[in-house]
Motif scaffolding. Structure first.
Motif, PDB file in Angstrom:
ATOM      1  N   UNK A   1       6.656  39.641  -4.177  1.00 55.59           N
ATOM      2  CA  UNK A   1       5.868  40.682  -4.899  1.00 55.59           C
ATOM      3  C   UNK A   1       4.168  40.891  -3.187  1.00 55.59           C
ATOM      4  N   UNK A   2       3.968  39.592  -2.729  1.00 53.02           N
ATOM      5  CA  UNK A   2       2.452  38.989  -2.289  1.00 53.02           C
ATOM      6  C   UNK A   2       3.659  40.458  -0.419  1.00 53.02           C
ATOM      7  N   UNK A   3       4.358  39.767  -0.243  1.00 52.45           N
ATOM      8  CA  UNK A   3       5.010  41.282   0.354  1.00 52.45           C
ATOM      9  C   UNK A   3       5.193  42.380   0.433  1.00 52.45           C
ATOM     10  N   UNK A   4       5.136  42.904  -0.375  1.00 52.34           N
ATOM     11  CA  UNK A   4       5.066  44.855  -1.089  1.00 52.34           C
ATOM     12  C   UNK A   4       3.989  44.704  -1.638  1.00 52.34           C
ATOM     13  N   UNK A   5       2.931  44.034  -2.701  1.00 52.12           N
ATOM     14  CA  UNK A   5       1.609  44.638  -2.060  1.00 52.12           C
ATOM     15  C   UNK A   5       1.294  44.457  -0.708  1.00 52.12           C
ATOM     16  N   UNK A   6       1.629  43.429   0.419  1.00 54.33           N
ATOM     17  CA  UNK A   6       0.910  43.729   1.624  1.00 54.33           C
ATOM     18  C   UNK A   6       1.121  44.830   1.993  1.00 54.33           C
ATOM     19  N   UNK A   7       2.211  45.469   2.344  1.00 57.96           N
ATOM     20  CA  UNK A   7       2.964  46.621   2.870  1.00 57.96           C
ATOM     21  C   UNK A   7       2.161  47.946   2.303  1.00 57.96           C
ATOM     22  N   UNK A   8       2.231  47.799   0.828  1.00 59.75           N
ATOM     23  CA  UNK A   8       1.233  49.336   0.165  1.00 59.75           C
ATOM     24  C   UNK A   8       0.504  49.226   0.939  1.00 59.75           C
ATOM     25  N   UNK A   9      -0.708  47.843   0.826  1.00 59.01           N
ATOM     26  CA  UNK A   9      -2.309  48.318   1.077  1.00 59.01           C
ATOM     27  C   UNK A   9      -1.602  48.188   2.863  1.00 59.01           C
ATOM     28  N   UNK A  10      -1.370  47.788   3.558  1.00 61.38           N
ATOM     29  CA  UNK A  10      -1.512  48.743   5.042  1.00 61.38           C
ATOM     30  C   UNK A  10      -0.706  49.856   4.769  1.00 61.38           C
ATOM     31  N   UNK A  11      -0.335  50.588   4.007  1.00 59.92           N
ATOM     32  CA  UNK A  11      -0.281  51.756   4.185  1.00 59.92           C
ATOM     33  C   UNK A  11      -0.567  52.928   3.652  1.00 59.92           C
TER      34      UNK A  11
END
Length: 225
Positions: free
Chosen positions: A106-116
């Protein structure tokens, strides 16, 4: 009791608990947990001045909050339920604060979503404070590693969150969460619900999540976000 009376009663109790603990009531954010409740129950609280609301499920929040925000654009929406990694992009687009970050995927998914989306949302890391297998949250021993991953992913870590075991004194669990936060240099503590929020405030809660005391009993079962 009307919505504004219930809100005033809860606010008064928070202020009293804060005073006993020699804290400022303004340091405690009341999150009205509006999951399973429709606009007809939420609007009276909005009209009474409440601006922080909590939802468990992305789909439910997406169905009702865009319209409500047109009327009340200064609302802060907290996603407090367990979040599926495949809903991370929707969560980042919709919510303002995320309270249940509990695993590396979830950390990874949220990080990618926030970047995008170029949005950085404050996040609380959920700790399974009672070591209960049926509950979400990272294991206490895994907390330092998960926090390190969250910071590596550039998630703004606001603090820690927990749900203590039901039917026992919550105070030791709140105290343990506060201790873990201090050890990690974190000040935010999302803890305390309708039955135990005064105890949480006295132990240092910065965010309390109150549903039934404001809205009454839930009308639908909980589900993952």
């Amino acid at each position: 009791m009307h919505a504004d009376d219930r809100l005033a009663a809860i606010t008064t109790r928070i202020a009293h608990a804060a005073k006993l603990a020699r804290r400022r009531a303004s340091d405690v954010t009341l999150i009205a947990v509006s999951k399973t409740h429709g606009a007809e129950a939420i609007v009276p609280l909005l009209e009474a001045g409440q601006r922080h609301f909590g939802e468990n499920r992305v789909q439910e929040a997406a169905a009702k909050w865009p319209a409500l925000r047109e009327q009340f654009p200064d609302v802060t929406l907290h996603l407090i339920g367990q979040l599926q990694s495949n809903k991370a992009a929707d969560a980042v687009a919709l919510a303002d604060v995320i309270h249940a970050v509990d695993r590396p995927s979830l950390v990874g998914a949220l990080g990618r979503a926030m970047d995008a989306q170029d949005r950085r949302l404050p996040c609380f890391v959920q700790v399974n404070i009672g070591e209960e297998p049926q509950k979400g949250g990272c294991a206490i021993d895994d907390l330092p590693a998960l926090l390190a991953e969250a910071r590596q992913a550039d998630l703004p870590v606001a603090g820690l969150m927990c749900i203590p075991p039901i039917g026992v004194d919550a105070a030791p669990y709140f105290a343990l969460l506060a201790k873990l936060a201090r050890e990690e240099g974190l000040t935010g503590l999302s803890m305390g619900m309708s039955d135990d929020f005064e105890t949480a405030v006295m132990i240092g809660a910065t965010h309390v999540r109150i549903g039934s005391a404001l809205f009454g009993a839930r009308t639908q079962p909980e589900a993952a976000a």
